[in-house]
Design an enzyme around this catalytic site. Structure first.
Site, PDB file in Angstrom:
ATOM      1  N   LYS A   1       1.029  -1.303  -0.027  1.00 37.28           N
ATOM      2  CA  LYS A   1      -0.080   0.046   0.011  1.00 37.28           C
ATOM      3  C   LYS A   1       0.801   1.050  -0.084  1.00 37.28           C
ATOM      4  O   LYS A   1       1.631   1.596   1.288  1.00 37.28           O
ATOM      5  CB  LYS A   1      -1.284  -0.274   1.312  1.00 37.28           C
TER       6      LYS A   1
ATOM      7  N   ASP B   1      -2.994  10.607   3.534  1.00 39.29           N
ATOM      8  CA  ASP B   1      -4.127   9.958   4.079  1.00 39.29           C
ATOM      9  C   ASP B   1      -5.063  10.783   4.680  1.00 39.29           C
ATOM     10  O   ASP B   1      -5.126  10.666   5.641  1.00 39.29           O
ATOM     11  CB  ASP B   1      -4.023   8.842   4.147  1.00 39.29           C
TER      12      ASP B   1
ATOM     13  N   LYS C   1     -10.276  12.639   7.894  1.00 37.73           N
ATOM     14  CA  LYS C   1      -9.883  12.611   9.207  1.00 37.73           C
ATOM     15  C   LYS C   1      -9.431  13.765  10.253  1.00 37.73           C
ATOM     16  O   LYS C   1      -9.469  14.521   9.768  1.00 37.73           O
ATOM     17  CB  LYS C   1      -8.427  11.953   9.197  1.00 37.73           C
TER      18      LYS C   1
ATOM     19  N   ARG D   1      -7.906  -0.055   1.520  1.00 41.40           N
ATOM     20  CA  ARG D   1      -8.324  -1.519   0.402  1.00 41.40           C
ATOM     21  C   ARG D   1      -9.062  -1.239  -0.898  1.00 41.40           C
ATOM     22  O   ARG D   1      -8.677  -2.206  -1.552  1.00 41.40           O
ATOM     23  CB  ARG D   1      -9.119  -2.631   0.876  1.00 41.40           C
TER      24      ARG D   1
HETATM   25  N1  BES Z   1      -4.228   4.110   6.901  1.00 42.28           N
HETATM   26  C1  BES Z   1      -5.482   4.017   7.235  1.00 42.28           C
HETATM   27  C2  BES Z   1      -5.291   2.933   8.882  1.00 42.28           C
HETATM   28  C3  BES Z   1      -4.388   3.402  10.082  1.00 42.28           C
HETATM   29  C4  BES Z   1      -4.857   4.468  10.658  1.00 42.28           C
HETATM   30  C5  BES Z   1      -2.974   3.020   9.836  1.00 42.28           C
HETATM   31  C6  BES Z   1      -4.073   4.999  11.942  1.00 42.28           C
HETATM   32  C7  BES Z   1      -2.186   3.963  11.439  1.00 42.28           C
HETATM   33  C8  BES Z   1      -2.762   4.740  12.285  1.00 42.28           C
HETATM   34  C9  BES Z   1      -6.323   3.535   6.706  1.00 42.28           C
HETATM   35  O1  BES Z   1      -6.356   4.134   5.424  1.00 42.28           O
HETATM   36  C10 BES Z   1      -7.859   4.316   7.452  1.00 42.28           C
HETATM   37  O2  BES Z   1      -8.384   5.195   7.642  1.00 42.28           O
HETATM   38  N2  BES Z   1      -8.320   2.860   7.618  1.00 42.28           N
HETATM   39  C11 BES Z   1      -9.682   3.306   8.608  1.00 42.28           C
HETATM   40  C12 BES Z   1     -10.644   2.593   8.212  1.00 42.28           C
HETATM   41  C13 BES Z   1     -12.512   2.756   8.653  1.00 42.28           C
HETATM   42  C14 BES Z   1     -12.645   3.615   8.179  1.00 42.28           C
HETATM   43  C15 BES Z   1     -12.773   1.498   8.196  1.00 42.28           C
HETATM   44  C16 BES Z   1      -9.818   3.513  10.495  1.00 42.28           C
HETATM   45  O3  BES Z   1      -8.748   2.195  10.585  1.00 42.28           O
HETATM   46  O4  BES Z   1      -9.872   4.086  11.156  1.00 42.28           O
HETATM   47 ZN    ZN Z   2      -4.725   4.823   5.583  1.00 38.71          ZN
HETATM   48 MN    MN Z   3      -7.910   6.420   5.428  1.00 35.79          MN
END
Ligand code: BES
Ligand code: ZN
Ligand code: MN
Length: 496
Positions: A266, A271, A278, A352
């Protein structure tokens, strides 16, 4: 540059070095190297034990300057903890502590006898490799965008000699290759997102290919991916002014026509969450969201440096996830490269969405023997496993065993989570074949289940490295994980 590692077999008391490193266990138990120094120095270490200066506890490090009877300018006496419970993880910890202590000294060279200590179940090559990697890990400095803060800062360690038998030299050779891969990954991870964008990742991969014989490089751009039908990946990319790239590196060290191993990582270079934005606090850490890309590229670097006799392909979807007037939105239905339609319920579950197309492409084009992806995919994985273990998900028992073993061997450990189809119902959608989020329960697993739909019939595993790819906090750096695990997994395939 990585620290130069070499192998030595001289006696600790008569070796000319700016600093000789030896270990002492708790309760005044000296290792044989410490005992030799102690004898040569007329019982100096034992007197320091008596006086309470040298405790042998983990983190207790005492420097002896010009001890009489000893050739080295300094002796660093490093605590090993209790001898009875000494194990692999403690050995790694001690080698890290020793490297930190060396880093505080005004020396550029050192010699260490720590690899002579007994570690249950480990041979000399393993001990050398772990010590060398720990030393290089500590010696790494991020300097690309910051001036040295302290004019009096100690010089960097340039070279270290480890005590060990000549037939274990291979351990240092592996360490050199893996350290190069780890550094490659850490540097990409640490660079800010205004520098390390999708094109930058592609150019770093190209530079590696250009400087290493037998490595081929390709990168697809937006138009290429539109032609191919990367509808899911391109949706994520739409909000960004930085064009997405699909980076492909190939190493054909194996037999002609042998199915390759494939890594997919990835590469979200930043992000923001997109329209499902976020929160502001800590958002800068999302520059590390390309940790999977960095990890698979680093493992590829290590494999090439070792000239492993395998065919290997490394595919990196590199994309930035931004909010914008043209960004994709919750409610959008995307058509992925596999033809599976996806309802976007949260634009922050973007990893994903780029991985599914990259996995489909890699599977179709290369028909790999084994397909492994690494991704900073879910906060839920960090909740489940914390910062110590990567989450491993696969339906393949033998692949699971192989990856868990590689993690143990390198102490770059993973822990398995189930990928049972029971969880798939959480991804059901009224408007598409699958939804991109699975609700509040088991978020790491439902993310894995989403990817599983795009890898059906393949020998595939997913590593969620959200907790392990970088050290948390304002001073946190990229760790280079899971480069050691993946490099070891390849080494084990070669060894049979
Ligand atoms: N890159 C993030 C996951 C992440 C969050 C990695 C914090 C390391 C630390 C990923 O893209 C994401 O935002 N995932 C979401 C998924 C949710 C929306 C289902 C998450 O984990 O909150
Ligand atoms: Zn992410
Ligand atoms: Mn994300």
């Amino acid at each position: 540059m990585t620290v130069q590692f070499s192998l030595g077999s001289t006696a600790p008391e008569s070796t000319a070095t700016p600093v000789a490193v030896v270990g002492v266990y708790e309760n005044g138990i000296l290792t044989s190297a410490a005992a030799r120094i102690d004898t040569a120095a007329g019982g100096l270490i034992k007197r320091l034990v008596e006086a309470g200066d040298v405790t042998g506890k983990i983190g207790n490090v005492v420097t002896l300057l010009h001890p009489a009877g000893v050739t080295a300018a300094r002796v660093l006496v490093v605590g090993l903890g209790a001898q009875k419970t000494f194990d692999s993880a403690r050995y790694q910890r001690v080698t890290l502590e020793a490297a930190r202590a060396i880093g505080r000294l005004p020396v550029t060279e050192a010699a260490s006898w720590l690899p002579e200590v007994d570690v249950p179940g480990r041979d000399a090559a393993w001990k050398l490799r772990v010590a060398a990697l720990a030393t290089d890990h500590v010696a790494y400095r991020y300097t690309a965008t910051v001036k040295p803060r302290d004019a009096k800062a100690q010089p960097d360690l340039a070279a270290i000699t480890f005590a060990g038998p000549a037939d274990a030299e291979g351990g240092l050779g592996q360490a050199r290759a893996i350290a190069a891969g780890v550094r490659f990954a850490r540097e990409l991870g640490n660079l800010p997102p205004n520098i390390c964008n999708p094109n930058y990742i592609a150019e770093q991969a190209r530079a590696f290919a250009d400087s290493h014989e037998g490595v081929s490089f390709e990168a697809l751009g937006r138009a290429d991916m539109e032609r191919e039908g990367f509808g899911s990946l391109l949706a994520v990319a739409r909000g960004s002014a930085n064009e997405p790239r699909l980076v492909i590196l190939q190493w054909n060290g194996g037999k002609d026509g042998e199915r390759p191993y494939a890594f997919v990582g990835k590469g979200i270079t930043f992000d923001t969450g997109g329209i499902s934005l976020k929160p502001g606090a800590g958002m800068e850490e999302m520059k590390f969201d390309m940790g999977g890309a960095a990890g698979v590229l680093g493992a590829f670097v290590a494999a090439v440096e070792m000239k492993l006799p395998v065919n290997l392909v490394c595919v990196v979807p590199a994309v930035e996830n931004m909010p914008d007037g043209d960004a994709y939105r919750p409610g959008d239905v995307l058509t992925s490269l596999a033809g599976i339609t996806i309802e976007v319920l949260n634009t922050d579950a973007e990893g994903r969405l780029i991985l599914c197309d990259a996995l489909t492409y890699t599977g179709k084009r290369f028909d790999p023997h084994t397909l492994i992806d690494a991704a900073t995919l879910t906060g839920a994985c960090v909740v489940a496993l914390g910062k110590h273990a990567s989450g491993l998900m696969t339906k393949d028992e033998s692949l699971s065993a192989e990856l868990l073993a590689a993690g143990e061997e390198t102490l770059d450990r993973a822990w398995r989570l189930p990928l049972w189809d029971d969880y798939q119902v959480q991804l059901e959608s009224t408007f598409a074949d699958v939804a991109n989020i699975g609700g509040k329960y088991a978020g790491a697993i439902t993310a894995g289940c989403f990817l599983a739909r795009f890898t059906e019939g393949r020998r595939w595993a997913h590593l969620d490295i959200a907790g392990t790819a970088w050290d948390e906090g304002r001073k946190g750096l990229a760790t280079g994980r899971p480069v050691p695990l993946l490099a070891q997994w390849l080494l084990d395939r070669v060894a049979g």
